[in-house]
Design an enzyme around this catalytic site. Structure first.
Site, PDB file in Angstrom:
ATOM      1  N   HIS A 157       0.840  -1.220   0.000  1.00 33.60           N
ATOM      2  CA  HIS A 157       0.000   0.000   0.000  1.00 33.60           C
ATOM      3  C   HIS A 157       0.869   1.262   0.000  1.00 33.60           C
ATOM      4  O   HIS A 157       0.421   2.302   0.465  1.00 33.60           O
ATOM      5  CB  HIS A 157      -0.942   0.043   1.214  1.00 33.60           C
ATOM      6  CG  HIS A 157      -1.668  -1.241   1.476  1.00 33.60           C
ATOM      7  ND1 HIS A 157      -2.921  -1.510   0.995  1.00 33.60           N
ATOM      8  CD2 HIS A 157      -1.282  -2.359   2.161  1.00 33.60           C
ATOM      9  CE1 HIS A 157      -3.293  -2.717   1.378  1.00 33.60           C
ATOM     10  NE2 HIS A 157      -2.318  -3.264   2.084  1.00 33.60           N
ATOM     11  N   SER A 284      15.961  21.037 -16.554  1.00 30.65           N
ATOM     12  CA  SER A 284      14.865  21.964 -16.843  1.00 30.65           C
ATOM     13  C   SER A 284      15.431  23.219 -17.470  1.00 30.65           C
ATOM     14  O   SER A 284      16.532  23.652 -17.132  1.00 30.65           O
ATOM     15  CB  SER A 284      14.133  22.308 -15.547  1.00 30.65           C
ATOM     16  OG  SER A 284      13.463  23.549 -15.671  1.00 30.65           O
ATOM     17  N   LYS A 290      17.024  21.315 -11.397  1.00 31.52           N
ATOM     18  CA  LYS A 290      16.289  20.093 -11.701  1.00 31.52           C
ATOM     19  C   LYS A 290      17.139  19.041 -12.414  1.00 31.52           C
ATOM     20  O   LYS A 290      17.876  19.341 -13.344  1.00 31.52           O
ATOM     21  CB  LYS A 290      15.070  20.398 -12.586  1.00 31.52           C
ATOM     22  CG  LYS A 290      13.998  21.228 -11.919  1.00 31.52           C
ATOM     23  CD  LYS A 290      13.385  20.557 -10.689  1.00 31.52           C
ATOM     24  CE  LYS A 290      12.537  19.360 -11.019  1.00 31.52           C
ATOM     25  NZ  LYS A 290      11.294  19.710 -11.732  1.00 31.52           N
ATOM     26  N   GLU A 297      10.031   8.292 -16.938  1.00 28.55           N
ATOM     27  CA  GLU A 297       8.676   8.806 -17.184  1.00 28.55           C
ATOM     28  C   GLU A 297       8.177   8.405 -18.564  1.00 28.55           C
ATOM     29  O   GLU A 297       7.010   8.042 -18.737  1.00 28.55           O
ATOM     30  CB  GLU A 297       8.665  10.333 -17.049  1.00 28.55           C
ATOM     31  CG  GLU A 297       8.853  10.791 -15.613  1.00 28.55           C
ATOM     32  CD  GLU A 297       9.067  12.292 -15.537  1.00 28.55           C
ATOM     33  OE1 GLU A 297       8.201  12.980 -15.000  1.00 28.55           O
ATOM     34  OE2 GLU A 297      10.103  12.780 -16.033  1.00 28.55           O
TER      35      GLU A 297
END
Ligand code: ARG
Length: 413
Positions: A157, A284, A290, A297
């Site tokens: 979970h 970024s 970043k 992704e």
């Protein structure tokens, strides 16, 4: 304008718009090598049964080799007028050999030809993907030695549950990939059946030898027995082998997607378990700090189209009466896209897995919180003779006390 392969019965030329609408050369050209291999095996069989002379076959073989190198050097002329890869290659053969080239299509239709080409392509693609999956398994296995003494929190979970060794995680992915490889091998058995000889839908009156073709193209079982489709209506119309491959590809994509999701989480400052190799991250354009996990992704994101492709293929075939229908031409873009996408994901995953580093101090800190030792403490009580339900209750109350006093279990007297 080149005459169509079917021009005999037509009085009118094909409308240009129809040529553009119906063409598949823009995507089936990648079947060229499979088409040529199929044609050579077919021609050799025609010699074997006396429908072609050995000299004609030799001419066809060398012209096809020449066409293949022209395609591979990028000099081959493609045109929507010629519709698909099968007609392109046949036309190039006839341009070179005249009447001898016109004999190749004896006892054959594009319907059994395209099914054969696609099966050859699937077989080769399955083998390529299997090798890539094996590499990815090795990447996980090779981490196990270096990470052997690293204990990670295990989650259910997405809540801290019990401690596990890092290799336990890595080997979990190896198991999933192993089942994917088993599924590929199983799919390959059903792919590896020869449709050629089914002709358009009803076979042929000509005395062909299908076992001969099956053996030369490797459509054989492990005992080398030829595998030949039994029913010509089925052989020319069914694409279940392609759908099955698309399904296995979708499952592989699902496995990679869950792994990507986990590692995206682990590489956040919130988790901070994992440092991804910088060469596999991007930055970024506005936020200088970043370092983004774009490869992971996109692995997760590309899964969407692989699942979409499977859906499209399932819907494509659902209402087709026997036998071949032109709808089936739409199978290729979806299948090719699923394969290209999944292969790219698997191939980029291996170096990323190899290059990532566990952040041991951050992990150790996290192990200290979340009462991951509760289950082991309960099991110690069970070993001392306490019934499981009672032991569970006792440790539950201890955890409650620890929580109330903001302590670890091991801090309690
Ligand atoms: N390009 C077609 C396909 O991909 C080849 C078979 C064409 N057959 C036909 N009867 N028009 O399915």
């Amino acid at each position: 304008m080149a005459a169509k392969a079917w021009s005999g019965v037509f009085n009118e030329a094909t409308d240009r718009r129809v040529e553009h609408f119906t063409e598949s050369i823009s995507f089936d050209r990648r079947l060229y090598a499979h088409d040529i291999a199929g044609s050579i095996a077919h021609a050799q069989m025609l010699v074997h049964v006396g429908l072609m002379t050995p000299d004609e076959c030799r001419q066809i073989e060398s012209a096809l080799a020449d066409i293949q190198s022209q395609i591979e050097s990028g000099d081959f002329p493609y045109s929507t007028e010629l519709e698909d890869i099968h007609l392109h290659i046949e036309r190039a053969l006839i341009d070179r050999l005249g009447d001898t080239g016109r004999k190749l299509h004896t006892a054959r239709s594009r319907n059994d030809q395209v099914a054969t080409d696609l099966r050859l392509w699937c077989r080769e693609s399955i083998d390529r993907l299997d090798a890539a999956l094996l590499d990815l398994q090795y990447a996980f296995v090779h981490r196990c030695d270096a990470d052997r003494d690293c204990i990670l929190p295990g989650y259910t979970h997405l809540q801290r549950a019990q401690p596990v060794l890092a290799p336990h995680y890595w080997l979990a992915y190896c198991e999933k990939l192993q089942r994917d490889r088993q599924r590929l091998a199983d799919c390959r058995r059903r792919v590896n059946v020869l449709p050629l000889g089914a002709a358009a839908l009803a076979g042929t009156t000509l005395p062909i030898d299908r076992d001969h073709v099956a053996k030369s193209l490797g459509f054989v079982d492990p005992q080398q027995a030829p595998q030949v489709a039994a029913n010509s209506l089925d052989a020319t119309s069914d694409r279940d082998f392609a759908l099955e491959f698309a399904f296995v590809l979708a499952l592989i994509a699902e496995h990679l997607s869950t792994w990507a999701e986990e590692w995206i989480l682990w590489s956040t400052s919130e988790f901070n378990f994992l440092r991804l190799p910088q060469a596999f991250c991007t930055g970024s354009s506005i936020m200088p700090q970043k370092v983004n996990p774009d490869v992971l992704e996109l692995t997760r994101g590309k899964t969407a189209r692989v699942i979409g492709n499977l859906q499209a293929l399932l819907v494509l075939v659902k209402g087709l009466p026997l036998a071949y229908n032109r709808d089936l031409q739409e199978d290729k873009p979806r299948l090719f896209d699923s394969f290209d996408t999944v292969l790219a994901c698997v191939e980029i995953a291996a170096p990323l897995v190899a290059g990532a580093q566990l952040n041991r101090p951050a992990i150790a800190e996290r192990l200290d919180r979340g009462h991951l030792d509760a289950t082991t403490l309960m099991e110690e009580l069970i070993r001392c003779g306490v019934p499981q339900r009672t032991a569970h209750e006792i440790v539950g109350r201890l955890v409650r006390q620890a929580l109330d006093h903001n302590l670890r279990l091991s801090d309690l007297p």
